[in-house]
Design a protein around this motif. Structure first.
Motif, PDB file in Angstrom:
ATOM      1  N   MET A   1       0.841  -1.186   0.000  1.00 13.17           N
ATOM      2  CA  MET A   1       0.000   0.000   0.000  1.00 13.17           C
ATOM      3  C   MET A   1       0.881   1.242   0.000  1.00 13.17           C
ATOM      4  O   MET A   1       1.740   1.393   0.850  1.00 13.17           O
ATOM      5  CB  MET A   1      -0.897  -0.010   1.231  1.00 13.17           C
ATOM      6  CG  MET A   1      -1.564   1.318   1.478  1.00 13.17           C
ATOM      7  SD  MET A   1      -2.525   1.434   2.995  1.00 13.17           S
ATOM      8  CE  MET A   1      -1.258   1.514   4.218  1.00 13.17           C
ATOM      9  N   ALA A   2       0.676   2.121  -0.925  1.00  9.64           N
ATOM     10  CA  ALA A   2       1.373   3.404  -0.955  1.00  9.64           C
ATOM     11  C   ALA A   2       0.543   4.428  -0.184  1.00  9.64           C
ATOM     12  O   ALA A   2      -0.677   4.323  -0.107  1.00  9.64           O
ATOM     13  CB  ALA A   2       1.582   3.857  -2.384  1.00  9.64           C
ATOM     14  N   VAL A   3       1.219   5.413   0.378  1.00  8.09           N
ATOM     15  CA  VAL A   3       0.522   6.463   1.109  1.00  8.09           C
ATOM     16  C   VAL A   3       0.763   7.798   0.423  1.00  8.09           C
ATOM     17  O   VAL A   3       1.645   7.929  -0.425  1.00  8.09           O
ATOM     18  CB  VAL A   3       0.974   6.516   2.586  1.00  8.09           C
ATOM     19  CG1 VAL A   3       0.614   5.231   3.304  1.00  8.09           C
ATOM     20  CG2 VAL A   3       2.440   6.800   2.726  1.00  8.09           C
ATOM     21  N   ASP A   4      -0.022   8.802   0.804  1.00  9.12           N
ATOM     22  CA  ASP A   4       0.096  10.127   0.205  1.00  9.12           C
ATOM     23  C   ASP A   4       1.272  10.907   0.784  1.00  9.12           C
ATOM     24  O   ASP A   4       2.053  11.509   0.059  1.00  9.12           O
ATOM     25  CB  ASP A   4      -1.190  10.921   0.414  1.00  9.12           C
ATOM     26  CG  ASP A   4      -2.397  10.236  -0.205  1.00  9.12           C
ATOM     27  OD1 ASP A   4      -2.252   9.656  -1.296  1.00  9.12           O
ATOM     28  OD2 ASP A   4      -3.473  10.259   0.414  1.00  9.12           O
ATOM     29  N   ILE A   5       1.364  10.916   2.106  1.00 11.42           N
ATOM     30  CA  ILE A   5       2.399  11.692   2.796  1.00 11.42           C
ATOM     31  C   ILE A   5       3.058  10.818   3.853  1.00 11.42           C
ATOM     32  O   ILE A   5       2.387  10.113   4.608  1.00 11.42           O
ATOM     33  CB  ILE A   5       1.810  12.947   3.469  1.00 11.42           C
ATOM     34  CG1 ILE A   5       1.134  13.849   2.441  1.00 11.42           C
ATOM     35  CG2 ILE A   5       2.881  13.721   4.226  1.00 11.42           C
ATOM     36  CD1 ILE A   5       0.349  14.983   3.048  1.00 11.42           C
ATOM     37  N   PHE A   6       4.353  10.918   3.913  1.00 10.63           N
ATOM     38  CA  PHE A   6       5.147  10.199   4.892  1.00 10.63           C
ATOM     39  C   PHE A   6       5.910  11.247   5.690  1.00 10.63           C
ATOM     40  O   PHE A   6       6.754  11.958   5.141  1.00 10.63           O
ATOM     41  CB  PHE A   6       6.084   9.246   4.159  1.00 10.63           C
ATOM     42  CG  PHE A   6       6.969   8.414   5.035  1.00 10.63           C
ATOM     43  CD1 PHE A   6       6.455   7.664   6.064  1.00 10.63           C
ATOM     44  CD2 PHE A   6       8.333   8.380   4.812  1.00 10.63           C
ATOM     45  CE1 PHE A   6       7.270   6.886   6.860  1.00 10.63           C
ATOM     46  CE2 PHE A   6       9.159   7.608   5.590  1.00 10.63           C
ATOM     47  CZ  PHE A   6       8.630   6.861   6.624  1.00 10.63           C
ATOM     48  N   ILE A   7       5.581  11.398   6.968  1.00 11.91           N
ATOM     49  CA  ILE A   7       6.253  12.361   7.838  1.00 11.91           C
ATOM     50  C   ILE A   7       7.335  11.581   8.579  1.00 11.91           C
ATOM     51  O   ILE A   7       7.024  10.688   9.356  1.00 11.91           O
ATOM     52  CB  ILE A   7       5.262  13.020   8.813  1.00 11.91           C
ATOM     53  CG1 ILE A   7       4.134  13.683   8.019  1.00 11.91           C
ATOM     54  CG2 ILE A   7       5.975  14.027   9.703  1.00 11.91           C
ATOM     55  CD1 ILE A   7       2.967  14.136   8.871  1.00 11.91           C
ATOM     56  N   LYS A   8       8.574  11.918   8.317  1.00 12.72           N
ATOM     57  CA  LYS A   8       9.694  11.083   8.741  1.00 12.72           C
ATOM     58  C   LYS A   8      10.558  11.737   9.824  1.00 12.72           C
ATOM     59  O   LYS A   8      10.952  12.890   9.693  1.00 12.72           O
ATOM     60  CB  LYS A   8      10.561  10.789   7.514  1.00 12.72           C
ATOM     61  CG  LYS A   8      11.729   9.905   7.772  1.00 12.72           C
ATOM     62  CD  LYS A   8      12.473   9.659   6.478  1.00 12.72           C
ATOM     63  CE  LYS A   8      13.687   8.801   6.767  1.00 12.72           C
ATOM     64  NZ  LYS A   8      14.426   8.493   5.572  1.00 12.72           N
ATOM     65  N   GLY A   9      10.846  10.985  10.875  1.00 12.33           N
ATOM     66  CA  GLY A   9      11.845  11.367  11.857  1.00 12.33           C
ATOM     67  C   GLY A   9      11.508  12.491  12.799  1.00 12.33           C
ATOM     68  O   GLY A   9      12.402  13.124  13.345  1.00 12.33           O
ATOM     69  N   PRO A  43       6.008   2.979   0.835  1.00 12.67           N
ATOM     70  CA  PRO A  43       6.287   3.998  -0.181  1.00 12.67           C
ATOM     71  C   PRO A  43       5.265   5.141  -0.104  1.00 12.67           C
ATOM     72  O   PRO A  43       4.108   4.907   0.214  1.00 12.67           O
ATOM     73  CB  PRO A  43       6.155   3.249  -1.506  1.00 12.67           C
ATOM     74  CG  PRO A  43       5.812   1.853  -1.194  1.00 12.67           C
ATOM     75  CD  PRO A  43       5.651   1.699   0.275  1.00 12.67           C
ATOM     76  N   ALA A  44       5.711   6.361  -0.408  1.00  8.97           N
ATOM     77  CA  ALA A  44       4.823   7.516  -0.314  1.00  8.97           C
ATOM     78  C   ALA A  44       5.021   8.446  -1.495  1.00  8.97           C
ATOM     79  O   ALA A  44       6.104   8.538  -2.059  1.00  8.97           O
ATOM     80  CB  ALA A  44       5.088   8.267   0.983  1.00  8.97           C
ATOM     81  N   ALA A  45       3.953   9.159  -1.841  1.00  9.05           N
ATOM     82  CA  ALA A  45       4.009  10.143  -2.921  1.00  9.05           C
ATOM     83  C   ALA A  45       4.831  11.359  -2.514  1.00  9.05           C
ATOM     84  O   ALA A  45       5.505  11.965  -3.330  1.00  9.05           O
ATOM     85  CB  ALA A  45       2.595  10.564  -3.316  1.00  9.05           C
ATOM     86  N   GLY A  46       4.781  11.719  -1.226  1.00  9.66           N
ATOM     87  CA  GLY A  46       5.539  12.861  -0.726  1.00  9.66           C
ATOM     88  C   GLY A  46       6.125  12.555   0.635  1.00  9.66           C
ATOM     89  O   GLY A  46       5.529  11.837   1.425  1.00  9.66           O
ATOM     90  N   VAL A  47       7.304  13.094   0.893  1.00  8.98           N
ATOM     91  CA  VAL A  47       7.974  12.869   2.174  1.00  8.98           C
ATOM     92  C   VAL A  47       8.270  14.216   2.819  1.00  8.98           C
ATOM     93  O   VAL A  47       8.774  15.128   2.173  1.00  8.98           O
ATOM     94  CB  VAL A  47       9.287  12.076   1.984  1.00  8.98           C
ATOM     95  CG1 VAL A  47      10.019  11.924   3.298  1.00  8.98           C
ATOM     96  CG2 VAL A  47       9.023  10.719   1.362  1.00  8.98           C
ATOM     97  N   VAL A  48       7.933  14.323   4.105  1.00  9.20           N
ATOM     98  CA  VAL A  48       8.234  15.516   4.890  1.00  9.20           C
ATOM     99  C   VAL A  48       9.288  15.125   5.917  1.00  9.20           C
ATOM    100  O   VAL A  48       9.075  14.212   6.715  1.00  9.20           O
ATOM    101  CB  VAL A  48       6.973  16.048   5.612  1.00  9.20           C
ATOM    102  CG1 VAL A  48       7.316  17.214   6.510  1.00  9.20           C
ATOM    103  CG2 VAL A  48       5.899  16.420   4.616  1.00  9.20           C
ATOM    104  N   ASP A  49      10.419  15.813   5.899  1.00 10.45           N
ATOM    105  CA  ASP A  49      11.465  15.568   6.882  1.00 10.45           C
ATOM    106  C   ASP A  49      11.118  16.367   8.128  1.00 10.45           C
ATOM    107  O   ASP A  49      11.184  17.590   8.128  1.00 10.45           O
ATOM    108  CB  ASP A  49      12.822  15.985   6.332  1.00 10.45           C
ATOM    109  CG  ASP A  49      13.959  15.754   7.305  1.00 10.45           C
ATOM    110  OD1 ASP A  49      13.720  15.172   8.392  1.00 10.45           O
ATOM    111  OD2 ASP A  49      15.090  16.150   6.986  1.00 10.45           O
ATOM    112  N   ALA A  50      10.738  15.685   9.193  1.00 12.66           N
ATOM    113  CA  ALA A  50      10.303  16.347  10.421  1.00 12.66           C
ATOM    114  C   ALA A  50      11.376  16.336  11.505  1.00 12.66           C
ATOM    115  O   ALA A  50      11.079  16.577  12.667  1.00 12.66           O
ATOM    116  CB  ALA A  50       9.027  15.682  10.926  1.00 12.66           C
TER     117      ALA A  50
END
Length: 68
Positions: A1-9, A43-50
């Motif tokens: 499953m892919a996601v829209d946004i992945f907020i990482k770290g 997997p994600a369409a967009g990644v936000v480095d948090a």
């Protein structure tokens, strides 16, 4: 499953009080949180480095200064 946004770290505070803050990831699909954890590999369409930011999933601030 892919996601829209992945907020990482980010530093996650879940608000339940059941566990202390921790560094982790949040996956969002269709406007909903679908996974929270320390090692999400979706997997994600967009990644936000948090890194260095607080991530408070589900928190809604209803505070306002509006005096209608």
């Amino acid at each position: 499953m892919a996601v829209d946004i992945f907020i990482k770290g980010g530093t996650i505070i879940d608000g339940s009080g059941s566990r202390p803050r921790y560094t982790g990831d949040v996956a969002v699909a269709d406007g909903r949180i679908v996974e929270i954890g320390t090692r999400i590999a979706t997997p994600a369409a967009g990644v936000v480095d948090a890194d260095g930011a607080l991530v408070v999933p589900g928190f809604v601030d209803v505070h306002t200064h509006y005096d209608g």
